[in-house]
Enzyme design. Structure first.
Site, PDB file in Angstrom:
ATOM      1  NE  ARG A 165      66.375   0.828-109.512  1.00 55.68           N
ATOM      2  CZ  ARG A 165      65.795   0.498-108.388  1.00 55.68           C
ATOM      3  NH1 ARG A 165      64.548   0.862-108.151  1.00 55.68           N
ATOM      4  NH2 ARG A 165      66.405  -0.225-107.479  1.00 55.68           N
ATOM      5  CB  THR A 206      69.915   9.141-110.416  1.00 53.21           C
ATOM      6  OG1 THR A 206      69.864   8.180-111.491  1.00 53.21           O
ATOM      7  CG2 THR A 206      71.235   9.906-110.494  1.00 53.21           C
ATOM      8  CG  ASP A 259      72.426  -8.770-109.840  1.00 48.38           C
ATOM      9  OD1 ASP A 259      72.892  -8.586-110.984  1.00 48.38           O
ATOM     10  OD2 ASP A 259      72.582  -7.962-108.908  1.00 48.38           O
TER      11      ASP A 259
HETATM   12  O1  PRP Z   1      60.868   0.556-111.311  1.00 50.37           O
HETATM   13  P1  PRP Z   1      62.319   0.911-111.290  1.00 50.37           P
HETATM   14  O2  PRP Z   1      62.702   1.640-110.023  1.00 50.37           O
HETATM   15  O3  PRP Z   1      62.782   1.605-112.505  1.00 50.37           O
HETATM   16  O4  PRP Z   1      63.121  -0.465-111.148  1.00 50.37           O
HETATM   17  C1  PRP Z   1      62.789  -1.598-111.878  1.00 50.37           C
HETATM   18  C2  PRP Z   1      63.864  -1.932-112.858  1.00 50.37           C
HETATM   19  O5  PRP Z   1      65.033  -2.360-112.159  1.00 50.37           O
HETATM   20  C3  PRP Z   1      65.413  -3.638-112.641  1.00 50.37           C
HETATM   21  O6  PRP Z   1      66.295  -3.537-113.691  1.00 50.37           O
HETATM   22  P2  PRP Z   1      67.854  -3.203-113.450  1.00 50.37           P
HETATM   23  O7  PRP Z   1      68.101  -1.736-113.505  1.00 50.37           O
HETATM   24  O8  PRP Z   1      68.312  -3.883-112.195  1.00 50.37           O
HETATM   25  O9  PRP Z   1      68.542  -3.807-114.715  1.00 50.37           O
HETATM   26  P3  PRP Z   1      68.856  -5.345-115.015  1.00 50.37           P
HETATM   27  O10 PRP Z   1      67.548  -5.986-115.380  1.00 50.37           O
HETATM   28  O11 PRP Z   1      69.816  -5.268-116.140  1.00 50.37           O
HETATM   29  O12 PRP Z   1      69.453  -5.958-113.769  1.00 50.37           O
HETATM   30  C4  PRP Z   1      64.100  -4.243-113.086  1.00 50.37           C
HETATM   31  O13 PRP Z   1      64.263  -5.336-113.923  1.00 50.37           O
HETATM   32  C5  PRP Z   1      63.387  -3.077-113.714  1.00 50.37           C
HETATM   33  O14 PRP Z   1      63.747  -2.870-115.066  1.00 50.37           O
HETATM   34  O1  URA Z   2      63.482  -4.780-105.834  1.00 51.87           O
HETATM   35  C1  URA Z   2      63.945  -4.501-106.965  1.00 51.87           C
HETATM   36  C2  URA Z   2      63.912  -3.192-107.480  1.00 51.87           C
HETATM   37  C3  URA Z   2      64.416  -2.962-108.719  1.00 51.87           C
HETATM   38  N1  URA Z   2      64.963  -3.975-109.421  1.00 51.87           N
HETATM   39  C4  URA Z   2      65.002  -5.229-108.928  1.00 51.87           C
HETATM   40  O2  URA Z   2      65.511  -6.139-109.594  1.00 51.87           O
HETATM   41  N2  URA Z   2      64.505  -5.469-107.724  1.00 51.87           N
HETATM   42 MG    MG Z   3      69.054  -5.583-111.971  1.00 52.62          MG
END
Ligand code: PRP
Ligand code: URA
Ligand code: MG
Length: 207
Positions: free
Chosen positions: A103, A107, A201
């Site tokens: 994400r 944005t 993370d």
């Molecule tokens: O519903 P949304 O608003 O799209 O957010 C949720 C997304 O955000 C996080 O991923 P992240 O972008 O942090 O990637 P990561 O798992 O690599 O940390 C989570 O694991 C979802 O994939």
């Molecule tokens: O709360 C949140 C939202 C998006 N992605 C995460 O890992 N945590």
């Molecule tokens: Mg993440």
């Protein structure tokens, strides 16, 4: 809001420990695996069975076995990676696909970077991603599967925001959502409140 909340006491207890900011990455990963396995019972409750004749040491009888559709588990990287083993413990023969999405922090829109799926024929797909926040990532992940011809899709997460559930319901009303909790709302950065922070993370020990 169409969502299956799997809130067995064991799941609620473990999720509370995961939410605590002082919980270590090692404990967070272990608890996520355990909860995924517990949720897996409910998310696979409607898998079709067929009769099979067997012979016990005592006599012939008819038992049940899973029939029809095979299963694929599809983690959305990175955080979904933490939910794979829990489901594999239940369904060792499942195939695994991988979707790479993150994400954009400005944005909040999903950015795709990878997709590799097993054979889709006659297969049910379970997308796993612990966090359903705005719903953008899940909507995109489901669309990536549909674009490749997948028909039977479920979404399993750990914590959802009401906004994310609504967004997925509207974009993909055919997809059943399973979650351990629906939290209060999103904050101004798109994080789930109270949530558990950034799942990726916390699993990978980054930041
Ligand atoms: O519903 P949304 O608003 O799209 O957010 C949720 C997304 O955000 C996080 O991923 P992240 O972008 O942090 O990637 P990561 O798992 O690599 O940390 C989570 O694991 C979802 O994939
Ligand atoms: O709360 C949140 C939202 C998006 N992605 C995460 O890992 N945590
Ligand atoms: Mg993440």
């Amino acid at each position: 809001m169409q969502v299956n909340i799997i809130d067995h006491p064991l799941i609620q207890h473990k999720l509370t420990i995961m939410r605590k900011k002082e919980t270590s990455s090692a404990d967070f990963r272990k608890l996520l695996e355990e909860i995924t396995m517990l949720m897996g019972y409910e998310a696979t409750r409607d898998l079709p069975l067929e009769d099979v004749e067997i012979e016990t040491p005592i006599q012939k009888t008819v038992g049940k076995r899973l029939t029809g559709k095979k299963i694929a588990i599809v983690p959305v990287l990175r955080a979904g990676f933490g939910m794979v083993q829990g489901l594999l413990d239940l369904i060792p023969s499942a195939r695994i696909g991988v979707i790479g999405l993150y994400r954009d922090p400005e944005t909040l829109k999903p950015v795709e970077y990878y997709c590799k799926l097993p054979n889709i024929e006659n297969r049910s797909f379970i997308i796993v991603d612990p966090m359903l926040a705005t719903g953008g990532s899940s909507v995109a992940a489901i669309q990536m599967l549909k674009d490749r011809g997948v028909k039977d899709i479920r979404l399993m997460c750990l914590v959802a925001a009401p906004e994310g559930v609504d967004t997925v319901n509207k974009a993909h009303p055919d997809v059943k959502i399973y979650t351990a909790a629906v939290d209060e709302c999103l904050n101004e950065h798109g994080y789930i409140v109270p949530g558990l922070g950034d799942a990726g993370d916390r699993i990978f020990g980054t930041k």
